[in-house]
Design a protein around this motif. Structure first.
Motif: not given
Length: 665
Positions: A197, A200, A206-209, A443-445
């Motif tokens: 978390y 992120s 960064f993807s904590s999910t 990657r997550q945004y």
């Protein structure tokens, strides 16, 4: 004979059962009430929804939460009480003065505890099997299913118990042992979730999910045993936990051999572990403090750093108070230690913020990419877990994803800090690449939708994305029955079809309409026309929504005469009420609170002027055409009241307001 004398002592075993046998008895009684007694109650009540169920997963898990609590509680309690003599100086001195080797003490106590846990569990399994054979139920329980489930529960109970025994070696306090056991068993999942978390928050992309979706919950035995109901154990997991049990057993023995008797009553028994405890508590409390403040302050980073400071200071000195068993710990030596820790953390945070490793700007070259994925972390993880094709290698699709990724990393169009944007104004973009080197880049945004619309359009409109997002492969499976229901379930307007030709025709039209959708139409937030439920020939169910732009399906429904049956008309609505909400906090609000249908204990909003009530048919028709669902953070809310007195709710987006709104707001 020599081996038996060295590793096992019958006298100690009998003494353990005399002193602590009550735990085993209480555990057995609890299990009897939770499993076979529940089964009897179900069997004597033909109206019970599980009366004819052949599935153990339903019967044994009727009181599953209670079962997990007793399994974990009994395992930890057994480990605590059997080795309690280590935490009392008089008892420790007395036991270790006996002419018995430590290995004999250790393994005899471990074996007695395992017997106390396993015997009640397997006796309960036998009683359950007997009860199921005797009760007058139409289905029969599979013996293999029963004993396989009980075997897994026994294994997890043994792992938790042996781990508790190991913890008893590193602490000299009875209460501390219980607390440390629970914390350490949960630590792998909890700590990694916290670290993910915070990464992120500090690392753009960064993807904590993804970390959570990728089996993070499996890292903790406590969490894993609670998930048996949802995800059964496979062979590899059973082997893994058997290995862990052996590792914990050996580690506990080595710690027992090295433990000094005089450390009884000390919080931590080994000098080497005290700084690990001190800085471990400091680090964890720092993460918790940061998460607390940044969550309640809508991810404003100033509060994140404030939380770090408060959590670290509190954690560091509380840990020292626990170690020294006094509050008088404020001395120069400790201040110096905290300053060193602070410097390390500051350097680490600065390094993350400055992206010295190039994490935030890295976009793989086309020649490095074997395949690409765009969707959700859970969707990717499910595909990988089920050995389905996850990464697409279509050149146009891969190039579109890469262009989107490049646009995001170059401009970094983040959603505003503070979370004041509406749901439609930002996009959760999850991107993953399978690299030719064999690695996976994820990657997550959370970014402004408007800034990346041009790059999102070709992805959303592609056949590959629609096949995955809408699960269109389900439309290729023949269906035995189809139910079409109004989008507002409270109205109970539906049509059920069973003609195979009609269903097949509908499936084909639905697929064509979805393939024809443009990006703007996919983003339309208005309420769908209807919901469709398909009972497939493989006994699975599939669900779809009929949106406002599904022209072929809507025309087909109208030709067949079904549209008028499921669609609500202005004539069926007696009146509507509209409210504009202002000064709203970023908390979820249900429209019932706004229109006074339920009492709100927490006034989290203000209503501008009075709630307006409209009965004009043209105004109602406009509202029905333009209203959408609600996420609890909209500005305009609407309540429809039918001539039959039924109510349903929605909202209006600022870009799609009915014309009559300008007359009132």
């Amino acid at each position: 004979m020599k081996l038996r004398t060295s590793f096992f002592n019958m006298g100690l075993l009998k003494q353990d059962f005399k002193q602590h046998g009550w735990i085993s008895l209480a555990y057995f009684v609890a299990l009897i009430f939770i499993i076979p007694m529940n089964l009897l109650m179900i069997a004597t009540n033909p109206k019970h929804h599980l009366y004819d169920s052949p599935y153990l997963s339903e019967l044994i898990y009727v009181e599953f939460g209670l079962l997990v609590i007793f399994v974990i509680g009994a395992s930890i309690a057994t480990g605590m009480f059997i080795f309690r003599y280590l935490h009392v100086k008089e008892s420790a001195d007395a036991i270790h003065s006996l002419p018995v080797l430590r290995r004999e003490l250790y393994f005899t106590h471990v074996i007695s505890g395992l017997i106390m846990l396993c015997v009640p569990t397997w006796l309960t399994a036998i009683v359950t099997w007997i009860v199921y054979q005797l009760v007058p139920m139409s289905s029969r329980l599979s013996s293999s299913e029963l004993f396989a489930t009980i075997g897994v529960i026994s294994l997890m109970s043994a792992v938790i118990y042996i781990f508790t025994v190991g913890v008893s070696m590193i602490t000299g306090q009875f209460v501390a042992q219980g607390a440390l056991t629970v914390i350490l068993l949960f630590l792998p999942t909890g700590l990694m979730a916290l670290i993910g978390y915070h990464l992120s928050l500090l690392l753009f992309g960064f993807s904590s999910t993804y970390l959570e979706a990728n089996g993070l919950s499996y890292w903790s035995p406590l969490v894993r045993i609670a998930m048996i109901q949802e995800q059964s154990f496979d062979t590899s997991e059973v082997i893994l936990y058997c290995i862990l049990a052996i590792v914990f057993l050996v580690a506990g023995y080595l710690l027992y051999k090295a433990r000094h008797i005089e450390t009884a009553t000390d919080t931590i028994s080994f000098k080497l572990l005290k700084p690990i405890f001190r800085y471990g508590v400091t680090f964890c409390m720092m993460l918790v403090g940061g998460a607390y403040f940044v969550t309640f302050q809508q991810e404003v980073h100033g509060w994140l750093y404030f939380g770090y400071a408060v959590g670290a200071i509190g954690g560091y000195f509380v840990a020292e108070m626990v170690l020294q068993k006094t509050w008088r710990v404020f001395e120069l030596r400790l201040v110096k230690g905290f300053l060193i820790y602070t410097i390390v953390i500051i350097v680490l945070v600065i390094g993350l913020n400055s992206d010295i490793l190039g994490y935030e700007t890295r976009v793989p070259e086309l020649e490095q990419i074997e395949g690409a994925y765009y969707g959700s972390p859970y969707g990717l993880n499910e595909k990988l877990r089920n050995d389905q094709k996850a990464f697409e290698n279509d050149p146009a699709f891969v190039e579109s994803i890469r262009e989107l990724h490049e646009k995001i990393t170059t401009d970094q169009p983040k959603a505003s800090e503070g979370g004041t944007e509406s749901e439609e104004s930002y996009t959760h973009a999850f991107i993953a690449y399978k690299l030719k080197s064999g690695g996976v880049l994820v990657r997550q945004y959370t970014v402004s939708t408007e800034a990346i619309e041009e790059q999102l359009r070709p992805i959303y409109e592609s056949k590959i994305y629609k096949d995955d997002y809408y699960a269109l492969d389900q439309l290729d499976i023949p269906a035995d029955r189809m139910s079409i229901e109004s989008a507002e379930y409270v109205l109970q307007k539906s049509v059920v079809l069973s003609d195979p030709l009609e269903i097949e025709e509908f499936q084909q039209l639905l697929k064509e309409d979805i393939y024809a959708l443009r990006y703007d139409e996919m983003a339309d937030s208005r309420k769908e026309l209807a919901n469709v439920s398909l009972l497939l020939s493989n006994d699975e169910r599939s669900f779809f929504r009929i949106g406002r732009h599904y022209r072929g399906v809507e025309q087909w429904l109208e030709q067949k005469g079904y549209l008028s049956t499921i669609q609500i008309t202005p004539e069926e609505v007696a009146y509507i009420e509209v409210a504009r909400v202002t000064n709203q906090s970023n908390q979820w609000i249900h429209p019932e609170e706004i229109f006074g249908k339920v009492y709100s204990l927490d006034q989290r909003y203000e209503i501008e002027s009075q709630i307006i009530r409209l009965e004009d048919q043209e105004d109602i028709a406009q509202a029905l055409q333009l209203y959408g669902g609600y996420s609890g953070q909209e500005m305009y809310y609407v309540m429809f009241t039918t001539i039959k007195g039924k109510e349903f709710y929605g909202s209006f987006r600022e870009k799609q307001l009915p014309a009559f709104m300008s007359n009132y707001f």
